[in-house]
Design a protein around this motif. Structure first.
Motif, PDB file in Angstrom:
ATOM      1  N   GLY A   9       0.801  -1.206   0.000  1.00 26.97           N
ATOM      2  CA  GLY A   9       0.000   0.000   0.000  1.00 26.97           C
ATOM      3  C   GLY A   9       0.838   1.261   0.000  1.00 26.97           C
ATOM      4  O   GLY A   9       2.067   1.238  -0.060  1.00 26.97           O
ATOM      5  N   ALA A  10       0.147   2.395   0.081  1.00 28.25           N
ATOM      6  CA  ALA A  10       0.773   3.702  -0.077  1.00 28.25           C
ATOM      7  C   ALA A  10       1.322   4.288   1.214  1.00 28.25           C
ATOM      8  O   ALA A  10       2.062   5.264   1.175  1.00 28.25           O
ATOM      9  N   LEU A  11       0.962   3.723   2.354  1.00 24.61           N
ATOM     10  CA  LEU A  11       1.374   4.327   3.617  1.00 24.61           C
ATOM     11  C   LEU A  11       2.880   4.255   3.877  1.00 24.61           C
ATOM     12  O   LEU A  11       3.482   5.268   4.271  1.00 24.61           O
ATOM     13  N   MET A  63       4.923   0.010  12.521  1.00 22.57           N
ATOM     14  CA  MET A  63       4.321  -0.948  11.592  1.00 22.57           C
ATOM     15  C   MET A  63       3.290  -0.230  10.742  1.00 22.57           C
ATOM     16  O   MET A  63       2.381   0.420  11.277  1.00 22.57           O
ATOM     17  N   ALA A  64       3.436  -0.331   9.433  1.00 15.97           N
ATOM     18  CA  ALA A  64       2.533   0.397   8.534  1.00 15.97           C
ATOM     19  C   ALA A  64       2.361  -0.378   7.239  1.00 15.97           C
ATOM     20  O   ALA A  64       3.312  -0.961   6.721  1.00 15.97           O
ATOM     21  N   GLY A  65       1.157  -0.350   6.706  1.00 20.06           N
ATOM     22  CA  GLY A  65       0.885  -1.040   5.458  1.00 20.06           C
ATOM     23  C   GLY A  65       0.091  -2.312   5.678  1.00 20.06           C
ATOM     24  O   GLY A  65      -0.042  -2.811   6.792  1.00 20.06           O
ATOM     25  N   ALA A  66      -0.456  -2.835   4.589  1.00 19.46           N
ATOM     26  CA  ALA A  66      -1.327  -4.005   4.662  1.00 19.46           C
ATOM     27  C   ALA A  66      -0.512  -5.294   4.710  1.00 19.46           C
ATOM     28  O   ALA A  66       0.385  -5.517   3.902  1.00 19.46           O
ATOM     29  N   VAL A  67      -0.845  -6.131   5.681  1.00 21.00           N
ATOM     30  CA  VAL A  67      -0.242  -7.463   5.806  1.00 21.00           C
ATOM     31  C   VAL A  67      -1.343  -8.416   6.261  1.00 21.00           C
ATOM     32  O   VAL A  67      -2.060  -8.119   7.219  1.00 21.00           O
ATOM     33  N   ARG A  68      -1.475  -9.520   5.566  1.00 21.73           N
ATOM     34  CA  ARG A  68      -2.434 -10.537   5.981  1.00 21.73           C
ATOM     35  C   ARG A  68      -1.709 -11.617   6.771  1.00 21.73           C
ATOM     36  O   ARG A  68      -0.512 -11.825   6.602  1.00 21.73           O
ATOM     37  N   ARG A  69      -2.461 -12.291   7.623  1.00 17.24           N
ATOM     38  CA  ARG A  69      -1.848 -13.343   8.432  1.00 17.24           C
ATOM     39  C   ARG A  69      -1.360 -14.468   7.531  1.00 17.24           C
ATOM     40  O   ARG A  69      -2.140 -15.071   6.792  1.00 17.24           O
ATOM     41  N   VAL A 275      -5.564   9.881   6.417  1.00 20.78           N
ATOM     42  CA  VAL A 275      -5.893  10.321   5.062  1.00 20.78           C
ATOM     43  C   VAL A 275      -4.597  10.615   4.325  1.00 20.78           C
ATOM     44  O   VAL A 275      -3.840  11.519   4.700  1.00 20.78           O
ATOM     45  N   LEU A 276      -4.346   9.861   3.298  1.00 18.03           N
ATOM     46  CA  LEU A 276      -3.153  10.041   2.488  1.00 18.03           C
ATOM     47  C   LEU A 276      -3.416  11.109   1.440  1.00 18.03           C
ATOM     48  O   LEU A 276      -4.430  11.068   0.735  1.00 18.03           O
ATOM     49  N   ASP A 277      -2.519  12.106   1.345  1.00 12.48           N
ATOM     50  CA  ASP A 277      -2.637  13.162   0.341  1.00 12.48           C
ATOM     51  C   ASP A 277      -3.990  13.877   0.425  1.00 12.48           C
ATOM     52  O   ASP A 277      -4.750  13.935  -0.545  1.00 12.48           O
TER      53      ASP A 277
END
Length: 300
Positions: A9-11, A63-69, A275-277
């Motif tokens: 993701g963008a974070l 910790m930032a961004g998408a991670v699935r188990r 909120v990004l951007d």
């Protein structure tokens, strides 16, 4: 020294761009971020990974961004991680928030301070109010209450953090595929090209490419038609969520998809959604006559 455990993701790129001193960027195998990675690790090696961070002088972790188990291979667990196995197994049987709490607890016991993304980039957490030219109508207040109740129920079940509400009724709920995938289901026929909904497809989502995507979207000239169905996207954190990780996020792509779904606006919980951007999000919504309402929980 700061270590950024980056998901997709963008974070993560947004956080790296705001740091004066480059962090050590780490990524769990299978979830490659859109930033260069210094250390790849797997969950089966969590103990040795954290020991490596300590050896490199890391004292803080974000910790930032998408991670699935991920699935766990018992045969791959190393000696440093073996004592943590009962807790890791228990964490994986809980929802995402429960699993995060366990992992955060392990990190803190090893002497690390967990730094929330909003502490790295306070500008990503907007103040309460309506930053767009258009504000919500009185009917959107009841939609917001319905969205708040829906997200509360979803959060207790750990199934999502967003929904679409129209005339007080739930139209669709977010699932494990995320908010953008949910909005893609509602895209009106004038949407000529579906946008990426799988987090693994977001590796291109750095600032330059995002700007190009927004420019191309405006060049396409999409407008909400007169017979747009209306309604709102509501997004908020889970109840009692540990806000040191995994705060929900919206950005320009979310705003574009909300427009293409014919919604009237977006409502997010103040203090609970990044909120990004924001200037780009505001520009997109203003161009479509839509609103962004950064709403205090329970506000009328």
């Amino acid at each position: 020294m700061l270590a950024l455990i980056a998901g997709t993701g963008a974070l993560p790129p947004a956080l790296v761009a705001r740091l004066d001193t480059p962090p050590i960027i780490c990524a769990m195998r299978g979830f490659e971020p859109a930033v260069p990675v210094d250390i790849n690790f797997r969950l089966e090696h969590l103990g040795s990974f954290l020991a490596k961070l300590k050896d490199r002088g890391v004292t803080r972790i974000c910790m930032a961004g998408a991670v699935r188990r991920p699935p766990v291979d018992p045969a791959a667990i190393d000696a440093a991680t073996a004592p943590l196995v009962p807790r890791i197994q228990a964490a994986l049987t809980h929802g995402d928030d429960g699993a995060l709490r366990v992992v955060i607890g392990i990190m803190e016991e090893m002497g690390f301070t967990i730094l929330p993304a909003q502490d790295v980039a306070p500008d990503l957490l907007p103040c309460a109010g309506v930053p767009t030219k258009v504000g919500p109508a009185s009917s959107h207040t009841s939609d917001a209450f319905a969205g708040e109740e829906c997200v509360l129920e979803m959060g207790l079940a750990d199934t999502g953090q967003a929904c679409v509400i129209r005339e007080g009724a739930v139209v669709v709920r977010e699932d494990s595929h995320g908010t953008d995938a949910m909005l893609n289901k509602l895209a009106l026929p004038y949407d000529t090209k579906p946008m990426a909904s799988d987090p693994l497809d977001w590796a291109f989502d750095v600032a330059v490419d995002l700007a190009k995507e927004v420019k191309a979207w405006f060049a396409k000239g999409p407008q909400r038609p007169a017979d747009a169905p209306g309604g709102i996207l509501f997004k908020g954190p889970k109840p009692n969520q540990d806000r040191r990780a995994d705060l929900p996020l919206i950005g320009p792509r979310t705003a574009m998809l909300a427009a293409e779904a014919g919604l009237d606006g977006i409502v997010i919980e103040a203090g609970g959604v990044l909120v990004l951007d924001l200037p780009i999000v505001r520009r997109i919504l203003d161009a479509q006559g839509m609103f962004l309402w950064v709403r205090e929980r329970g506000a009328i």
